[in-house]
Write an enzyme that holds these catalytic residues in place. Structure first.
Site, PDB file in Angstrom:
ATOM      1  N   GLN A  10    -121.816  56.363  92.045  1.00 24.80           N
ATOM      2  CA  GLN A  10    -121.393  55.653  93.246  1.00 24.80           C
ATOM      3  C   GLN A  10    -120.552  54.424  92.930  1.00 24.80           C
ATOM      4  OE1 GLN A  10    -125.704  54.736  94.033  1.00 24.80           O
ATOM      5  NE2 GLN A  10    -124.856  52.864  94.889  1.00 24.80           N
TER       6      GLN A  10
ATOM      7  N   CYS B  90    -125.618  54.920  97.874  1.00 27.61           N
ATOM      8  CA  CYS B  90    -126.625  55.740  97.201  1.00 27.61           C
ATOM      9  C   CYS B  90    -127.229  56.803  98.115  1.00 27.61           C
ATOM     10  CB  CYS B  90    -127.726  54.855  96.625  1.00 27.61           C
ATOM     11  SG  CYS B  90    -128.588  53.853  97.856  1.00 27.61           S
TER      12      CYS B  90
ATOM     13  N   HIS C  85    -132.767  51.489  97.464  1.00 27.05           N
ATOM     14  CA  HIS C  85    -132.023  52.537  96.767  1.00 27.05           C
ATOM     15  C   HIS C  85    -132.607  53.901  97.108  1.00 27.05           C
ATOM     16  CE1 HIS C  85    -129.154  53.871  93.823  1.00 27.05           C
ATOM     17  NE2 HIS C  85    -130.051  54.333  92.981  1.00 27.05           N
TER      18      HIS C  85
ATOM     19  N   ASN D 167    -130.362  59.967  89.392  1.00 26.19           N
ATOM     20  CA  ASN D 167    -129.743  58.775  89.966  1.00 26.19           C
ATOM     21  C   ASN D 167    -128.259  59.031  90.216  1.00 26.19           C
ATOM     22  OD1 ASN D 167    -129.468  56.168  90.913  1.00 26.19           O
ATOM     23  ND2 ASN D 167    -130.355  55.203  89.106  1.00 26.19           N
TER      24      ASN D 167
END
Length: 499
Positions: free
Chosen positions: A106, A112, A417, A440
């Site tokens: 990102q 996110c 997040h 992630n």
């Protein structure tokens, strides 16, 4: 967005762990406290205090050693627990059988939640089209989200034009008007309205990956637009000849004129996206090197490839918020992205239900969207999230006394997040989770080539949300979600924070 005012509920739980109890409940009764008279009678910091504290530290060899070492080293590096790092192995005995790639990034943006959403969806797309690597266009969803949030803010400005400009609600909305962040229900709004498309059909731009310059510009214009609408509203409402409907239509016509400026800025900095009903053609190679082509609209691509058994629209959020009553449905007032769209809804439940929701989905072959406070007790480079990661308490002779509820109450923690869980390590004896594999969206440099490991203890304290399809959720929680009986939290509640 809700029907019932927020209020402090009566929590009925027969057992409560020490970690969940509010700090004040853990304090000794006042009569048992052994406190001397304060050295400062007026409340100001006294040098006598400093002298007393220094005398105590000087008599502690451990604290003296800490001073020798920690004044020239990074405490997060030097106080990392060796035993925690050993136990947090990137090994998982229960994983999704299909692997996706590449690890997404990102970059310098707060997208996110869009990366987590598209990372979940691409499992089905890659499987159906036999792809070795693939990304959906996060920038496409980002564009339509930002434009819709701009409209949402101006609609709220019209709706609340009669409030003073320094009213807490007006001030808060002007501060949080077009965040990059979002929530699962906001993602569903975008998916159902705009569809999705492959990244090559609408690739990244500099300002989708570096969003702050555009956000600063748009916020300046939108705050100006809000004041213009407020002034116009006052003028129109002063005219007794105008009906409420005529006033609203006039304000919305002006709003649309103002929104053109937002569109001009966004289309110049992000690029002109395909419309949701506009056909595009995508050419690609599958993992066997065979060329393929597909033509259709973003909405058609979404319906054809993005899901199979578990539709995003049929999934909902479980949260663990110990401040509020479990087994209830919550929403956050004034929170959303598409005006008139699906509200943000949470079913509040015990943390064990969130854990079991993860395990059940992984065993069913379904990746898990979740929201957490990623900055707490975590190491970005190592890709580790563990409450035992740093030896702060032993080093400084301190104890951390805040419960999860306390951290929410005091702004110490909130959802910051969103990521994806793609595996879990279960204890062979009990079958309970020990640690979780996390995909992630920070590129492939951090962690284990972009993957993080999360301990079960960290999950308990800092995971707030897990999304689950209705078909895999406990029936009693589905019933709560479908009841529609919402408790409304204020806009500034920590559950309104956007991942």
């Amino acid at each position: 967005m809700g029907s019932a005012p927020s209020k402090t509920p009566r929590v009925d739980r027969t057992e409560q762990s020490e970690s969940e109890k509010p700090a004040y409940e853990l304090l000794q009764p006042l009569a048992d406290l052994k406190l001397s008279a304060p050295l400062s009678t007026d409340g100001a910091l006294s040098l006598s205090n400093v002298e007393a504290w220094e005398d105590a530290v000087s008599q502690s060899p451990k604290l003296q050693l800490a001073r020798t070492i920690l004044n020239h080293t990074n405490i997060r590096e030097v106080l990392t627990s060796r035993s925690a790092r050993i136990s947090d192995a990137h090994v998982f005995n229960t994983e999704l059988d299909f692997k996706t790639g590449p690890i997404t990034n990102q970059k310098s943006s707060g997208r996110c939640w869009l990366f987590a959403t598209t990372n979940v969806l691409r499992y089905n797309i890659m499987r159906k089209l036999n792809l070795s690597d693939f990304q959906l266009s996060q920038s496409y969803l980002f564009f339509w989200d930002k434009l819709n949030k701009s409209n949402y803010y101006l609609e709220l400005s019209i709706e609340n034009a009669d409030l003073p400009v320094d009213d807490r609600l007006v001030y808060y909305l002007a501060d949080e008007l077009i965040s990059d962040g979002g929530q699962w229900d906001m993602a569903v709004n975008l998916l159902e309205t705009c569809g999705v498309l492959p990244q090559p059909a609408y690739p990244e731009s500099l300002h989708s990956s570096l969003s702050s310059p555009v956000n600063t510009l748009l916020k300046t214009k939108l705050r100006e637009h809000a004041l213009i609408l407020r002034d116009l509203s006052k003028t129109l409402r002063a005219d007794s000849a105008l009906s409420a409907d005529a006033v609203l239509k006039t304000l919305r016509a002006k709003k649309e004129e103002l929104l053109k400026e937002v569109y001009v800025v966004m289309s110049a900095t992000l690029g002109v996206p395909p419309r949701p009903d506009e056909k595009f053609t995508w050419d690609y190679y599958d993992k066997d090197g065979k060329a393929g082509t597909w033509t259709g609209t973003p909405r058609e691509f979404y319906k054809a490839f993005a899901y199979d058994k578990y539709s995003p629209a049929d999934s909902f959020s479980l949260i663990n918020d110990p401040r509020n009553e479990y087994g209830k449905l919550y929403t956050v007032d004034k929170l959303g992205n598409i005006w008139g769209g699906r509200p943000v809804l949470y079913v509040n439940t015990e943390i064990e239900n969130l854990k079991q929701a993860v395990v059940k989905q992984i065993k069913a072959g379904h990746p898990v969207f979740f929201g957490c406070d990623v900055g707490q007790f975590s190491d970005r480079d190592a890709g580790v999230m563990d409450t035992a990661l740093f030896e702060y308490e032993a080093t400084f002779d301190i104890k951390f006394g805040l419960s999860k509820a306390d951290r929410l109450r005091t702004s110490e923690s909130s959802m910051t997040h969103a990521m994806v869980i793609s595996g879990v390590h279960l204890d062979p004896s009990s079958g309970l989770p020990v640690r979780y594999k996390v995909e992630n969206s920070w590129g492939d440099s951090p962690g284990n080539r972009g993957y993080f490991v999360m301990s079960d203890a960290w999950f308990e304290q800092f995971v707030y949300q897990v999304v689950i399809p209705k078909a895999l959720a406990p029936k009693e929680l589905v019933k709560v979600f479908e009841s529609g009986e919402k408790q409304v939290l204020p806009p500034w509640d920590p559950m309104g924070s956007l991942a």
